[in-house]
Design a protein around this motif. Structure first.
Motif, short mmCIF file in Angstrom:
data_model
loop_
_atom_site.label_atom_id
_atom_site.label_comp_id
_atom_site.label_asym_id
_atom_site.label_seq_id
_atom_site.Cartn_x
_atom_site.Cartn_y
_atom_site.Cartn_z
N VAL A 1 54.88 50.09 34.69
CA VAL A 1 53.66 49.32 34.41
C VAL A 1 52.74 50.11 33.49
N ARG A 2 52.62 51.41 33.70
CA ARG A 2 51.79 52.23 32.82
C ARG A 2 52.24 52.12 31.37
N ILE A 3 53.55 52.20 31.16
CA ILE A 3 54.08 52.11 29.79
C ILE A 3 53.76 50.74 29.19
N VAL A 4 53.98 49.68 29.96
CA VAL A 4 53.74 48.33 29.44
C VAL A 4 52.27 48.14 29.07
N LEU A 5 51.36 48.60 29.90
CA LEU A 5 49.93 48.48 29.59
C LEU A 5 49.60 49.19 28.28
N ARG A 6 50.20 50.35 28.08
CA ARG A 6 49.91 51.09 26.84
C ARG A 6 50.59 50.46 25.63
N LEU B 1 52.57 48.77 49.08
CA LEU B 1 53.35 49.46 48.06
C LEU B 1 52.63 49.46 46.71
N VAL B 2 52.94 50.45 45.90
CA VAL B 2 52.49 50.47 44.51
C VAL B 2 53.69 50.09 43.64
N PRO B 3 53.39 49.59 42.43
CA PRO B 3 52.10 49.46 41.77
C PRO B 3 51.35 48.18 42.17
N VAL B 4 50.04 48.26 42.02
CA VAL B 4 49.17 47.10 42.16
C VAL B 4 48.19 47.12 41.00
N LEU B 5 48.07 46.00 40.31
CA LEU B 5 47.16 45.89 39.18
C LEU B 5 46.02 44.95 39.54
N VAL B 6 44.80 45.41 39.35
CA VAL B 6 43.61 44.58 39.54
C VAL B 6 43.02 44.32 38.16
N GLU B 7 43.05 43.08 37.75
CA GLU B 7 42.55 42.72 36.44
C GLU B 7 41.02 42.76 36.41
N GLU B 8 40.48 42.69 35.19
CA GLU B 8 39.03 42.77 35.01
C GLU B 8 38.30 41.61 35.69
N ASN B 9 38.97 40.48 35.84
CA ASN B 9 38.35 39.33 36.49
C ASN B 9 38.56 39.34 38.00
N GLY B 10 39.18 40.41 38.52
CA GLY B 10 39.39 40.54 39.95
C GLY B 10 40.74 40.06 40.43
N ALA B 11 41.52 39.42 39.57
CA ALA B 11 42.86 38.97 39.96
C ALA B 11 43.72 40.18 40.31
N THR B 12 44.46 40.06 41.39
CA THR B 12 45.28 41.17 41.88
C THR B 12 46.75 40.80 41.80
N LEU B 13 47.53 41.69 41.24
CA LEU B 13 48.97 41.46 41.10
C LEU B 13 49.73 42.63 41.70
N ALA B 14 50.79 42.32 42.44
CA ALA B 14 51.64 43.35 43.03
C ALA B 14 53.09 43.09 42.62
N ASP B 15 53.92 44.14 42.71
CA ASP B 15 55.33 44.13 42.33
C ASP B 15 55.44 44.33 40.82
N SER B 16 56.21 45.33 40.44
CA SER B 16 56.26 45.71 39.03
C SER B 16 56.86 44.63 38.14
N ALA C 1 56.65 41.30 38.62
CA ALA C 1 55.60 40.29 38.45
C ALA C 1 54.50 40.79 37.53
N ILE C 2 54.11 42.06 37.68
CA ILE C 2 53.02 42.61 36.86
C ILE C 2 53.43 42.68 35.39
N THR C 3 54.60 43.24 35.11
CA THR C 3 54.99 43.45 33.72
C THR C 3 55.25 42.13 33.00
N GLU C 4 55.83 41.15 33.70
CA GLU C 4 56.05 39.87 33.03
C GLU C 4 54.73 39.12 32.83
N TYR C 5 53.81 39.27 33.77
CA TYR C 5 52.48 38.68 33.58
C TYR C 5 51.80 39.29 32.35
#
Length: 223
Positions: free
Chosen positions: A16-21, A49-64, A66-70
């Protein structure tokens, strides 16, 4: 700012870190000791479990996955990380699953958990049989990476994709331990040199766990 809850040698967190960058998205890293099962963390991801991503609008996503495809669907620039072609996209997803699940289970867990996590958590001596299995299984996965790299421009096909990112996330964790005999796998090594030289991957090479430094070549872009 968006927040990524992670662990330093969690390969799915690294993915997830790589995808964000790659998408040039700013984010704050927060290390989460998942074994403590903090109520505040369980409130945002009951799986604990990690990773968990919390978006700027507060939306929370779990599972790598789901996160990376989102992220890839929500932020198409500067380029997509899953191919537009259906068959190519299916192949990239197959490889993501291969590295996340198969390599993660057969190699990374055996080596990282036994050689590092047990020591930090005080859970007894490393299981030597698990370590031997991890090192033996590693050979198969490096051979497979080399097989793909010799036949394609990137692991999933013509374009750099989530397949390369998932593989690099696993490989980088194992390489932190110094367990990869790179000279025995020249095709895999050439592929990893290309991947670790990407600006999105370089921050991972600066990771440094107190009391367990990586080998000297770990942060060397040319080995």
């Amino acid at each position: 700012m968006r927040i990524l809850y992670h662990m330093f040698l969690s390969p799915t967190s690294r993915k997830v870190r790589i995808v964000l960058r790659e998408k040039n998205l700013e984010f704050e890293l927060r290390s989460e000791k998942v074994w403590e099962r903090r109520p505040e963390f369980l409130a945002i991801n009951p799986a604990g479990l990690v990773p968990v991503l919390v978006e700027e609008n507060g939306a929370t996503l779990a599972d790598s996955v789901a996160i990376t495809e989102y992220i890839d669907e929500a932020y198409r620039e500067p380029f997509p990380l899953l191919p537009e072609d259906r068959l190519a996209r299916a192949e990239a997803r197959r490889l993501v699953a291969w590295f996340d699940q198969k390599m993660g289970h057969e190699v990374t867990r055996n080596l990282v958990n036994e050689k590092l996590m047990k020591r930090f958590l005080g859970r007894g001596e490393p299981n030597s049989a698990a370590i031997r299995a991890g090192k033996e299984n590693l050979k198969t996965h490096l051979d497979y990476i080399g097989f793909l790299a010799e036949r394609r421009k990137w692991l999933g096909g013509d374009d750099y994709s989530l397949a390369d990112i998932a593989a690099a996330a696993q490989v980088s964790c194992v390489d932190y331990l110094g367990d990869i005999p790179w000279d025995d796998y020249p095709a895999a090594k050439e592929w990893y040199v290309r991947v670790k030289s990407r600006p999105s991957v370089r921050p991972l090479l600066a990771d440094h766990i107190p009391g367990a430094p990586p080998p000297p070549h770990y942060a060397d872009l040319d080995f």
